[in-house]
Design an enzyme around this catalytic site. Structure first.
Site, PDB file in Angstrom:
ATOM      1  N   TYR A 409       0.820  -1.224   0.000  1.00 24.38           N
ATOM      2  CA  TYR A 409       0.000   0.000   0.000  1.00 24.38           C
ATOM      3  C   TYR A 409       0.851   1.270   0.000  1.00 24.38           C
ATOM      4  O   TYR A 409       2.067   1.199   0.160  1.00 24.38           O
ATOM      5  CB  TYR A 409      -1.084  -0.030   1.081  1.00 24.38           C
ATOM      6  CG  TYR A 409      -0.793  -0.047   2.554  1.00 24.38           C
ATOM      7  CD1 TYR A 409       0.392   0.367   3.121  1.00 24.38           C
ATOM      8  CD2 TYR A 409      -1.811  -0.461   3.425  1.00 24.38           C
ATOM      9  CE1 TYR A 409       0.563   0.376   4.498  1.00 24.38           C
ATOM     10  CE2 TYR A 409      -1.649  -0.452   4.809  1.00 24.38           C
ATOM     11  CZ  TYR A 409      -0.456  -0.030   5.329  1.00 24.38           C
ATOM     12  OH  TYR A 409      -0.288  -0.028   6.683  1.00 24.38           O
ATOM     13  N   GLU A 410       0.218   2.379  -0.264  1.00 18.36           N
ATOM     14  CA  GLU A 410       0.915   3.668  -0.377  1.00 18.36           C
ATOM     15  C   GLU A 410       1.908   3.659  -1.520  1.00 18.36           C
ATOM     16  O   GLU A 410       2.988   4.253  -1.436  1.00 18.36           O
ATOM     17  CB  GLU A 410       1.653   3.965   0.930  1.00 18.36           C
ATOM     18  CG  GLU A 410       1.243   5.194   1.682  1.00 18.36           C
ATOM     19  CD  GLU A 410       0.105   5.944   1.077  1.00 18.36           C
ATOM     20  OE1 GLU A 410      -1.026   5.577   1.406  1.00 18.36           O
ATOM     21  OE2 GLU A 410       0.314   6.866   0.282  1.00 18.36           O
ATOM     22  N   GLY A 411       1.561   2.973  -2.599  1.00 17.27           N
ATOM     23  CA  GLY A 411       2.508   2.799  -3.707  1.00 17.27           C
ATOM     24  C   GLY A 411       3.363   1.576  -3.454  1.00 17.27           C
ATOM     25  O   GLY A 411       4.137   1.558  -2.494  1.00 17.27           O
TER      26      GLY A 411
END
Lengths: 546, 546
Positions: A409-411
């Site tokens: 997550y978050e890239g």
């Protein structure tokens, strides 16, 4: 080691002396140990659930959240004007690490709010700020980020959520968002969603995206939660871990939203939030790694084994090898996270663009290496436990299951690495070379102290410089194919620098021996990582056809 | 690639021509695909449970087991005298890999029986063989291994289960055993436990251990399950994965057992079983890796992404990098597992001690590298899926949770590595150097074909030779501290050799490109692994004190 002393030397952070910071951190540590750590298993055994459209959180999470809020730990770096303490991000980073190590599922809630606060501070109108920030900073309300849609994951520009002007300055938001961490809870008075959407006349791709603040309850004239907004949690995901954190599918059905920043300029505001969150997620990895390390060390000390000279499994060279790798990597990852936090604080306090450029380089490294370290250390923690590591009751496996998402997550970490070799090299490598120069200049200063280690660290940084030049000369497909190993090599070099610094400060100590272990045993990986980075893509897509 | 043609050239395995083997394998593949693979999620969602002291297995597992048994896949390598097909272990290894990739939790059941059959064939009395082997080979009865006790994990010699002669040739077995995989089930007529215990007058440590066969139901005069024996399942463990496989705490309360092998000679028989099981567990890792790779590749092909040139996420260089690493490592691990299986078959068929010595070296490598590969590839499989990888419904996470135990059970991978640098170097390195010689002699033969790859592979094997010599010169603590990286470096070199062989056979193909990827991008790791192996322990136990 990360040059924190420069931060309180600025006017903005003059109050944040090392003494003050130490006092703040020991308060936070107490809360983490006494309140949050006991909740870790609850989140796993009593997952967040959806009951009649309402999220019910794990046993004790409401009380835990209250303790975080009352301690002022939701957003210690929020500006004083917003009701925050105005502390440096470096301090928040340390607090976030401790909270993550204690109970990651619960910590993810304030982390989301922190990102929202920063986005609003930078991009929202004064009215929105005045209404929302004080309630977010105190934790009375919570914040979320809504980017992903089923057809638009890493490719944010493909999103299709619609925002239609209502004619009164508000917008009607309609669409479905997925993977919304803490999309709802039963312990804050409101949940404020930052939602990416597209105006009716907006162009395609990321340039046609705007950002909206969409609260669960529309504030009434007194700023208190009023009418229920037209949004709902459709379902919660069944995840490998982080069961205490509800991951929501959200449906917006003409919900009322307020624009944050300018129309069609949503990505810029979102990046503010994402950059903050990228450091935050990297630090989640570090916190879990530290937790898993402490947990495994305690087990190794307590697990008796008659044949070993120490009477426990620490007597086994391979158990010590694993623990030393864990400890050395936690230190390396933490030093990178804190270097980034210091750079962000200095950029903010001084406006100096070179600090911002350094932060730009360090952000993807801190995120990816922090989370890779979280996963790797948690997995070694399972291994140190032997058979007990696979049994859920010991908690070793939970660290691994929980932290596994952080590299996604978050890239994803692949996206981080592409950011590093793409966008962050668009200056022709200037910021990267400046960072390597500063590392080498430090090594020059201390090379008389521990020549063997200094020489190895210097050579590694020189190899990194060569690999950077090689990447700069490549086309984008080859460069991207080498992105992940390049980022890892970079982290190894930064870690060596940090270990070297503390070794020089504490000669002939356990600290120096750990630095020696890192530099002689772990740093050599950088060479094969650089070789991978330089090798190019090699395997075309068609080779994967069955 | 692994020289299988030598196996059917022996008298013993003359019937196992490559043609026969292919027919056998395609039958097994059909069963795996049609019967076992659909059970994979059932095991996870409907775990084995204990009801009133009886294990109830996951939905469909009973039918799945029946299909395995009816196909003759429980123990295809069992001797024809025992009712087996007498096929080479190499064939069983391939079948085991496919079954593991289809449904690991269920496959673990016949794997345990295979080990028991081999131990009984080698060490049991003719009476025990006649009574038990036919029923085990057909799958009518199942077998288990009982080594571990709460205070005796990797340190088997610390076990305290008692075995008291009953005066009629049987023994009364009393003690508690933990981590007993498939300690009970509801689909075989009997469950036969091989239990390590200690006679009343036995000495301490491993030299005072004897092996007993302790059936759940004592066979009656017709060899059919008779009186219930005094043993029971106390509880099942809650594990990170492999939920379909009941991991039992077993209590033996004066249960009737029969001695296998001589008194106080139990470890030797147990090693027969363990060596078989070590290859078997390594192959579990390979099977799961192959399953996770196929699963991730299918997802990457199907996951649309507009911006990519292929229209799916295979268009991303970093996704291809992950898939190429997965594919290349599955091939490397499989080649090592099959090299070992061929060595074991040749040792059995020819009695030539050099084959046995080669098998001795390859056993810990096949176990540790096979299972490390399983974990690493399954984790990359999660990563390829992005956010979907963390959601249980896709199945990517289950591969990782299931396979995680394989680096722990059957001797942790740390134990495997210590076996490699300890016991397996006690010949002064003779077997290791012979293996390196044979690799180098092959490389010499083909170096004209693909000089760049051959040169890199040769240099790596030379570095491995140097590292081996360095380890031989070290004291045991330093050697053990380098054991795990040494084993990994060894696997890298063996993998390069296998990739080189197929690349020479299929020039200018996807196969050659994958070999190039492996040798230029993955093989370089061997250098830092050798550096780690040679660096010694560096961090003493006291440095871990808080």
């Amino acid at each position: 080691m990360v040059g924190y002393e420069r931060v309180p030397a600025t006017e903005r952070f003059a109050d944040a002396s090392l003494e003050t910071v130490e006092a703040v951190l020991s308060e936070a540590a107490k809360m983490c140990e006494e309140v949050m750590a006991p909740l870790q298993r609850n989140g796993d055994l009593d997952p967040a659930r959806l009951e009649n459209g309402v999220v019910r959180t794990s046993e004790g999470f409401a009380e835990g959240y209250r303790a975080i809020a009352e301690g002022g730990w939701i957003a210690a770096s929020a500006e004083e004007a917003s009701g925050g303490m105005g502390l440096p991000l470096t301090v928040t980073t340390c607090v976030n690490e401790m909270m993550s190590g204690a109970c990651l599922a619960l910590q993810l809630n304030p982390l989301m709010t922190q990102g929202q606060i920063e986005a609003l501070e930078h991009h929202a109108s004064d009215e929105l700020k005045a209404l929302y920030l004080p309630k977010l900073v105190t934790g009375e309300w919570a914040g979320t980020m809504n980017l992903t849609e089923p057809q638009a994951g890493s490719d944010v520009g493909a999103l299709s959520t619609k925002a239609v002007p209502n004619g009164d300055g508000t917008y009607a938001i309609t669409g479905q968002k997925i993977y919304i961490s803490w999309g709802d809870n039963d312990f804050t008075g409101n949940v404020c969603h930052l939602v990416l959407g597209r105006l009716p006349d907006a162009g395609p791709g990321t340039k046609g995206i705007s950002l909206f603040l969409v609260p669960k309850f529309v504030p009434d004239e007194n700023g208190e939660p009023g009418a229920r907004n037209d949004l709902r949690v459709v379902s919660l995901e069944h995840k490998m871990g982080l069961h205490g954190s509800p991951t929501c599918v959200m449906s917006y059905e003409g919900a009322t939203g307020w624009l944050v920043g300018a129309e069609n300029d949503g990505m810029r505001a979102m990046f503010t939030m994402m950059n903050n969150a990228r450091l935050g997620v990297g630090v989640q990895g570090i916190g879990v790694a530290e937790g898993a390390y402490q947990h495994a060390l305690a087990y190794a000390e307590e697990r008796k084994q008659g044949k070993s000279e120490t009477g426990n499994i620490l007597g086994h060279a391979d158990v010590r090898r694993m623990l030393a790798e864990m400890k050395a990597d936690v230190f390396a990852a933490r030093s990178i996270g804190l270097m980034l936090a210091v750079a962000l604080d200095m950029a903010r306090a001084t406006g100096d663009k070179s600090w911002a450029a350094r932060a730009g380089v360090l952000t993807p490294i801190a995120k990816a290496f922090g989370t890779d370290t979280g996963i790797e250390v948690a997995s070694k923690g399972v291994q140190v436990h032997g058979g007990m590591g696979y049994i859920e009751e010991t908690g070793a496996a939970q660290y691994l299951r929980d932290v596994r998402v952080t590299s996604i997550y978050e890239g994803t970490n692949g996206i981080q690495a592409m950011d590093l070799v793409g966008r962050k090299l668009m200056d022709g490598g200037e910021a990267v070379f400046a960072l390597i120069d500063s590392i080498q200049s430090y090594i020059e200063d201390v090379k008389g102290d521990i020549p063997e280690l200094a020489e190895a660290a210097w050579q590694a940084s020189e190899n990194l410089r060569d690999a950077t030049e090689a990447l700069l000369a490549m086309d984008v497909a080859d460069r991207f194919a080498g992105a992940v190993p390049y980022l890892k090599a970079f982290a190894r070099v930064l870690g060596a620098n940090a270990h070297l610094r503390v070794a020089c400060a504490e000669r002939n100590s356990a600290t120096e021996r750990l630095a020696r272990f890192y530099i002689l045993r772990m740093l050599p990986e950088h060479a094969s990582l650089c070789a991978q980075a330089r090798a190019g893509a090699l395997v075309p897509a068609e080779d994967f056809a069955a």
